[in-house]
Design a protein around this motif. Structure first.
Motif, PDB file in Angstrom:
ATOM      1  N   GLU A  96      40.474  43.693  17.660  1.00  0.00           N
ATOM      2  CA  GLU A  96      41.776  43.779  17.764  1.00  0.00           C
ATOM      3  C   GLU A  96      42.079  44.505  16.769  1.00  0.00           C
ATOM      4  N   TYR A  97      42.488  45.424  17.538  1.00  0.00           N
ATOM      5  CA  TYR A  97      43.055  46.662  17.041  1.00  0.00           C
ATOM      6  C   TYR A  97      44.878  46.724  17.557  1.00  0.00           C
ATOM      7  N   LEU A 169      42.179  47.055  22.325  1.00  0.00           N
ATOM      8  CA  LEU A 169      43.176  48.195  21.610  1.00  0.00           C
ATOM      9  C   LEU A 169      44.509  47.922  22.103  1.00  0.00           C
ATOM     10  N   ASP A 170      45.225  47.434  21.208  1.00  0.00           N
ATOM     11  CA  ASP A 170      46.726  47.143  21.272  1.00  0.00           C
ATOM     12  C   ASP A 170      47.485  48.404  20.292  1.00  0.00           C
ATOM     13  N   ALA A 176      44.196  55.236  19.686  1.00  0.00           N
ATOM     14  CA  ALA A 176      42.782  54.023  20.502  1.00  0.00           C
ATOM     15  C   ALA A 176      40.980  54.283  20.956  1.00  0.00           C
ATOM     16  N   VAL A 179      39.653  54.582  17.271  1.00  0.00           N
ATOM     17  CA  VAL A 179      39.157  52.890  17.036  1.00  0.00           C
ATOM     18  C   VAL A 179      37.938  53.075  17.975  1.00  0.00           C
ATOM     19  N   LEU A 180      37.815  52.987  19.457  1.00  0.00           N
ATOM     20  CA  LEU A 180      36.629  53.064  20.087  1.00  0.00           C
ATOM     21  C   LEU A 180      35.452  53.749  19.753  1.00  0.00           C
ATOM     22  N   VAL A 195      42.247  47.221  27.005  1.00  0.00           N
ATOM     23  CA  VAL A 195      43.336  47.783  27.043  1.00  0.00           C
ATOM     24  C   VAL A 195      44.744  47.993  27.550  1.00  0.00           C
TER      25      VAL A 195
END
Length: 238
Positions: A96-97, A169-170, A176, A179-180, A195
């Motif tokens: 989880e971002y 992705l939050d 985002a 990070v992905l 997302v």
């Protein structure tokens, strides 16, 4: 087949999810009430009045500090969707971002527990939020399933172990896509990428690069936008 009342009661209890357990339910309800009574004022204090204005001209750390009292959690329906999707694919390793106060993390950890155990790796830039989230994890009884890392996601998520089943992705949207891309080598075929807040107006096209990347089939995803909360993009790694 005839079931006695005691057999029926045992069967009902056995299929109850962690998400509906008293400890988890109590924490999620408390956080929902806190958010509903807090975020409008917190946005106003941050200089955003009643709409989201995206201060993209300041650094991530400064922005995180500015919004440190803002929950901006996944919606109630969005949280249930996270749980359902994580259960459906048998997710054991979740990343989880953007953890914030931990609402989405608790939903995901509940699913991982009901899938037989595993790990939710979360990352949060703002230290006070991370500390509050950790307390929420302990109170809800899912802290043993969560590895919460504090700092820049592009640093904290470099060493994710094993194959990843699901990514949420939050966090700040301009990060985002990086990070992905960082996590992509660890995504198993069939992994889900979700997302949050894709329909939220940040005042600029910060979602554009990620949206374009996910829409290009050459990058290996199939996606669609779900009208839940402020929009959730659901993508499968092909």
């Amino acid at each position: 087949m005839h079931w006695s009342a005691s057999q029926f009661e045992h069967t009902v209890k056995s299929v109850n999810s962690t998400l509906s357990s008293p400890a988890v339910s109590a924490v999620l309800q408390r956080l929902s009430l806190a958010e509903s009574g807090n975020d409008a004022e917190a946005f106003a204090v941050a200089g955003t009045a009643t709409s989201v204005s995206y201060p993209i001209d300041i650094g991530a750390a400064e922005r995180a500090e500015l919004f440190k009292n803002v929950y901006m959690s996944v919606s109630s329906d969005g949280g249930r969707l996270l749980y359902l999707l994580a259960r459906a694919i048998g997710a054991r390793t979740v990343v989880e971002y953007g953890t914030s106060f931990g609402v989405s993390t608790i939903h995901l950890a509940s699913a991982v527990r009901d899938n037989g155990g595993g790990l939710v790796i979360g990352t949060e830039l703002q230290a006070d939020k991370a500390a509050a989230a950790q307390r929420n994890f302990v109170e809800s009884g899912v802290d043993d399933l969560i590895d919460l890392r504090v700092g820049d996601a592009l640093t904290t998520l470099r060493d994710v172990p094993g194959a990843i089943d699901l990514v949420l992705l939050d966090g700040w949207p301009e990060l985002a896509l990086p990070v992905l891309r960082l996590l992509e080598p660890r995504l198993r075929p069939g992994a889900l990428v979700l997302v949050d807040d894709v329909d939220l107006d940040f005042g600029s096209d910060v979602h554009g690069p990620l949206a374009s990347y996910l829409a290009d089939s050459a990058n290996g995803y199939l996606s669609m936008t779900l009208p839940i909360g402020d929009g959730i993009e659901a993508c499968v790694r092909l």
